[in-house]
Design an enzyme around this catalytic site. Structure first.
Site, mmCIF file in Angstrom:
data_model
loop_
_atom_site.group_PDB
_atom_site.id
_atom_site.type_symbol
_atom_site.label_atom_id
_atom_site.label_comp_id
_atom_site.label_asym_id
_atom_site.label_seq_id
_atom_site.Cartn_x
_atom_site.Cartn_y
_atom_site.Cartn_z
ATOM 1 N N LYS A 195 0.882 -1.185 0.000
ATOM 2 C CA LYS A 195 0.000 0.000 0.000
ATOM 3 C C LYS A 195 0.910 1.224 0.000
ATOM 4 O O LYS A 195 1.495 1.581 1.008
ATOM 5 C CB LYS A 195 -0.899 0.005 1.245
ATOM 6 C CG LYS A 195 -2.223 0.637 0.984
ATOM 7 C CD LYS A 195 -2.550 2.008 1.410
ATOM 8 C CE LYS A 195 -1.913 2.907 2.327
ATOM 9 N NZ LYS A 195 -1.739 4.261 1.728
ATOM 10 N N GLY A 248 6.773 5.028 8.057
ATOM 11 C CA GLY A 248 5.912 6.200 8.187
ATOM 12 C C GLY A 248 6.108 6.854 9.539
ATOM 13 O O GLY A 248 7.147 6.690 10.184
ATOM 14 N N THR A 250 5.777 7.934 13.497
ATOM 15 C CA THR A 250 5.799 7.179 14.750
ATOM 16 C C THR A 250 4.374 6.966 15.273
ATOM 17 O O THR A 250 4.054 5.895 15.793
ATOM 18 C CB THR A 250 6.691 7.905 15.775
ATOM 19 O OG1 THR A 250 8.036 7.877 15.264
ATOM 20 C CG2 THR A 250 6.654 7.242 17.130
ATOM 21 N N GLY A 253 2.854 4.223 13.262
ATOM 22 C CA GLY A 253 3.652 3.018 13.524
ATOM 23 C C GLY A 253 3.302 2.382 14.865
ATOM 24 O O GLY A 253 3.228 1.156 14.988
ATOM 25 N N GLU A 270 9.668 1.301 10.573
ATOM 26 C CA GLU A 270 10.679 2.329 10.258
ATOM 27 C C GLU A 270 10.003 3.678 10.408
ATOM 28 O O GLU A 270 9.189 4.063 9.578
ATOM 29 C CB GLU A 270 11.191 2.142 8.818
ATOM 30 C CG GLU A 270 11.928 0.855 8.582
ATOM 31 C CD GLU A 270 13.264 0.796 9.306
ATOM 32 O OE1 GLU A 270 13.790 1.853 9.704
ATOM 33 O OE2 GLU A 270 13.765 -0.314 9.511
ATOM 34 N N CYS A 304 13.671 10.878 6.658
ATOM 35 C CA CYS A 304 13.487 10.416 8.039
ATOM 36 C C CYS A 304 14.735 10.644 8.888
ATOM 37 O O CYS A 304 14.642 10.960 10.069
ATOM 38 C CB CYS A 304 13.097 8.945 8.053
ATOM 39 S SG CYS A 304 14.193 7.939 7.046
ATOM 40 N N GLU A 400 9.572 16.084 15.267
ATOM 41 C CA GLU A 400 9.945 15.962 13.861
ATOM 42 C C GLU A 400 9.110 16.933 13.037
ATOM 43 O O GLU A 400 7.877 16.888 13.083
ATOM 44 C CB GLU A 400 9.695 14.521 13.381
ATOM 45 C CG GLU A 400 10.165 14.308 11.962
ATOM 46 C CD GLU A 400 9.868 12.903 11.440
ATOM 47 O OE1 GLU A 400 8.729 12.425 11.638
ATOM 48 O OE2 GLU A 400 10.753 12.297 10.824
HETATM 49 P P1 NAD Z 1 2.128 8.381 7.834
HETATM 50 O O1 NAD Z 1 2.408 7.547 9.018
HETATM 51 O O2 NAD Z 1 1.050 9.386 7.900
HETATM 52 O O3 NAD Z 1 1.773 7.464 6.570
HETATM 53 C C1 NAD Z 1 2.618 6.418 6.161
HETATM 54 C C2 NAD Z 1 1.795 5.347 5.482
HETATM 55 O O4 NAD Z 1 0.885 4.804 6.433
HETATM 56 C C3 NAD Z 1 0.948 5.837 4.319
HETATM 57 O O5 NAD Z 1 0.933 4.859 3.313
HETATM 58 C C4 NAD Z 1 -0.436 5.970 4.942
HETATM 59 O O6 NAD Z 1 -1.477 5.830 4.021
HETATM 60 C C5 NAD Z 1 -0.435 4.809 5.918
HETATM 61 N N1 NAD Z 1 -1.362 4.947 7.046
HETATM 62 C C6 NAD Z 1 -1.804 6.090 7.615
HETATM 63 N N2 NAD Z 1 -2.671 5.805 8.615
HETATM 64 C C7 NAD Z 1 -2.756 4.455 8.686
HETATM 65 C C8 NAD Z 1 -3.474 3.553 9.510
HETATM 66 N N3 NAD Z 1 -4.289 3.973 10.464
HETATM 67 N N4 NAD Z 1 -3.319 2.222 9.304
HETATM 68 C C9 NAD Z 1 -2.483 1.769 8.355
HETATM 69 N N5 NAD Z 1 -1.790 2.589 7.517
HETATM 70 C C10 NAD Z 1 -1.918 3.909 7.688
HETATM 71 O O7 NAD Z 1 3.536 9.047 7.457
HETATM 72 P P2 NAD Z 1 3.855 10.058 6.295
HETATM 73 O O8 NAD Z 1 3.436 11.414 6.692
HETATM 74 O O9 NAD Z 1 3.350 9.504 5.005
HETATM 75 O O10 NAD Z 1 5.448 9.944 6.228
HETATM 76 C C11 NAD Z 1 6.295 10.725 6.957
HETATM 77 C C12 NAD Z 1 6.854 9.935 8.121
HETATM 78 O O11 NAD Z 1 7.532 8.767 7.658
HETATM 79 C C13 NAD Z 1 7.891 10.718 8.896
HETATM 80 O O12 NAD Z 1 7.665 10.556 10.263
HETATM 81 C C14 NAD Z 1 9.202 10.063 8.482
HETATM 82 O O13 NAD Z 1 10.242 10.223 9.420
HETATM 83 C C15 NAD Z 1 8.786 8.641 8.319
HETATM 84 N N6 NAD Z 1 9.759 7.894 7.497
HETATM 85 C C16 NAD Z 1 10.572 6.984 8.109
HETATM 86 C C17 NAD Z 1 11.532 6.298 7.364
HETATM 87 C C18 NAD Z 1 12.458 5.287 8.021
HETATM 88 O O14 NAD Z 1 13.055 4.488 7.299
HETATM 89 N N7 NAD Z 1 12.596 5.293 9.324
HETATM 90 C C19 NAD Z 1 11.648 6.542 5.995
HETATM 91 C C20 NAD Z 1 10.805 7.480 5.409
HETATM 92 C C21 NAD Z 1 9.851 8.153 6.171
#
Ligand code: NAD
Length: 496
Positions: A195, A248, A250, A253, A270, A304, A400
């Site tokens: 997804k 995504g 924290t 996650g 992650e 990230c 962040e």
């Molecule tokens: P997000 O958590 O909002 O979304 C990430 C993914 O999760 C998307 O595909 C989203 O549709 C999905 N999602 C959202 N709500 C969900 C739920 N309730 N159940 C299941 N899936 C759901 O994050 P974002 O704003 O898209 O990304 C930015 C974040 O990602 C930042 O915090 C960044 O640090 C982190 N990130 C971490 C790494 C790493 O390797 N550690 C790499 C890239 C980004």
């Protein structure tokens, strides 16, 4: 100004309103719903993609389940898995420019940078993982079995593919993050439902085409486009999924981790970061300033492990900050298709607003904006910003922001630098800029983060495990560590 010309294949891909791949079929959402994608450089609609329903996700998981349990894929030899991954990487190489242009239009990042960074790193990573396919080993163990002293045994430990993988990724490196999941999954013999982020599904859909072209059996790789709240949640809750792998925030996650624990689904997380860049007094200040600027401003700060907290030994603080501000002020902002541009837009109006709120919060609390601190449109642009005169406990330092905003604080000595660097809920990466070998080696073990870079920042390699301490996540991607996360161990004891 030099604007890159879009390939006819890029335009055609977008114009035909891409569909999702479930099993062998390219499909609309079951209820016909779509969601619009925007070009972040203009704010204009790019195209629409299906908005997957719970039912669509369930069908995708079922296709992956059947492919894992009962298809030619479940009987593939390591050599075939290796060759298929090489083939996929070769196809991505052939289409590297197209993939980079899709990433640029959908995410806002520079097409030229995407081609040499995002796409090339993804290809290199798949080739690295192809190598592991033929090197996954168990072991044999000489056992005692104290309860059966008169028996002889043969005992060995197998490493087996974990099964159906539900992969959910963020929008900042859409293709690369997808390949970080796909590589170890396909090397070990798993099947995948991906997804992609709501905002950036285009390269995942192109990747699915290439997976088919490479000759993977139907159902091995499925892509469902949709929202986190519906499609992401459906994948997370599906009992046929054996492992969840999430990149995504924290906040999300943590929720996914709790749901996974309810069913003991394997999980890798992650998550976010707030990584420190530490400049010691003896550092080469010119390269430290350039490195610190790139650590935060690369990819518009949407990284990230971006170096979003800068700590500089006090006597050089003003100079390093002035040099970074100079670099920031000289950066040209614009469309990622313009090859003369240094920084593109943020991903969305929502992200622009979020970043802007932090800048305003800094202003209101009396912090000094050393450079930047402006936003503009059309498109979602925020100028590279450096903020000083902030306290270590300020939200700007602790939270962040995920944008081109650097907070800078002076420190007095090594202990002071370590204390502030570790004073964070996150622990993804850190860089130390110094030529004092002894000081560097003293500091490395004391920094609480999954990666430490010395005289560089965010330098990744497929062979090096990547992941977080503390709130930055659970588990590792890349390196052999990734293979471990996509396999289970099975102990076998045979009474002779
Ligand atoms: P997000 O958590 O909002 O979304 C990430 C993914 O999760 C998307 O595909 C989203 O549709 C999905 N999602 C959202 N709500 C969900 C739920 N309730 N159940 C299941 N899936 C759901 O994050 P974002 O704003 O898209 O990304 C930015 C974040 O990602 C930042 O915090 C960044 O640090 C982190 N990130 C971490 C790494 C790493 O390797 N550690 C790499 C890239 C980004």
């Amino acid at each position: 100004m030099a604007i890159a010309t879009l390939l006819p294949a890029t335009t055609a891909f977008i114009q035909r309103a891409p569909r999702m791949l479930i099993g062998a079929e390219w499909v609309e959402a079951a209820d016909g719903q779509t969601m619009p994608l925007r070009n972040p450089a203009t704010g204009e609609q790019l195209c629409v993609v299906p908005r997957a329903t719970v039912d669509d996700v369930d069908r995708a998981v079922l296709a992956a389940r059947q492919a894992f349990d009962d298809s030619p894929w479940s009987r593939t030899r390591p050599r075939e898995r290796q060759n298929l991954l090489w083939k996929l990487a070769d196809l991505m190489q052939r289409d590297a420019e197209l993939l980079a242009q899709l990433e640029c239009l959908n995410n806002g990042k520079s097409a030229a940078v995407a081609q040499v960074m995002d796409v090339q790193l993804a290809i290199d990573f798949l080739r690295y993982m192809a190598g592991w396919a033929t090197k996954i080993e168990g072991s044999s163990v000489e056992v005692s079995v104290p309860l059966m002293p008169d028996q002889q045994f043969h005992s060995f430990i197998r490493r087996e593919a974990v099964g159906v993988v539900g992969a959910i990724v963020a929008w900042n490196f859409p293709l690369l993050l997808a390949c970080w999941k796909l590589g170890p999954a396909l090397a070990t013999g798993c099947t995948v439902v991906l997804k992609p982020a709501d905002e950036t599904p285009l390269t995942a859909l192109k990747l699915a085409e290439l997976v088919q072209e490479a000759g993977y059996p139907d159902g091995v790789f499925n892509v469902v486009t949709g929202t986190g709240i519906t499609a992401g949640a459906a994948l997370t809750h599906n009992p046929r999924v054996d492992k969840l792998t999430f990149t995504g925030s924290t906040a999300v996650g943590k929720e996914i981790g709790k749901i996974a624990m309810d069913s003991m689904t394997r999980v890798t997380l992650e998550l976010g970061g707030k990584s420190p860049t530490i400049v010691m007094a003896d550092a080469d200040l010119g390269s430290a300033a350039a490195g610190a600027a790139s650590a935060i401003f690369f990819n518009q700060g949407q990284v990230c492990c971006a170096g979003s907290r800068l700590y500089v030994q006090r006597k050089h603080f003003d100079k390093v900050v002035a040099d970074i501000a100079g670099i920031a002020n000289a950066m040209k902002l614009g469309s990622g298709l313009d090859t003369s541009v240094d920084m593109g837009p943020l991903i969305s109006a929502r992200q622009q607003e979020r970043v802007w709120r932090y800048i305003e919060m800094g202003r209101e609390s009396g912090a000094t904006i050393a450079c930047g601190g402006e936003q503009f449109g059309p498109g979602y642009f925020v100028k590279p910003t450096v903020i000083v005169d902030v306290d270590q406990q300020h939200s700007l330092v602790q939270e962040e922001i995920f944008g081109p905003v650097l907070v800078a604080i002076p420190f007095d000595d090594e202990a002071d630098a370590l204390r502030m660097a570790n004073d964070s809920p996150y622990g993804l990466g850190a860089s130390i800029w110094s030529n004092d070998l002894a000081a560097v080696h003293r500091m490395i073990p004391r920094i609480k983060s999954g990666s430490v870079w010395v005289n560089c920042h965010s330098a990744l390699d497929p062979a090096l495990p990547f992941g977080g301490y503390k709130m930055s996540g659970v588990g590792r991607e890349m390196g052999y560590a990734a293979i471990e996360h996509y396999t289970e161990l099975k102990s076998v004891l045979i009474k002779l």
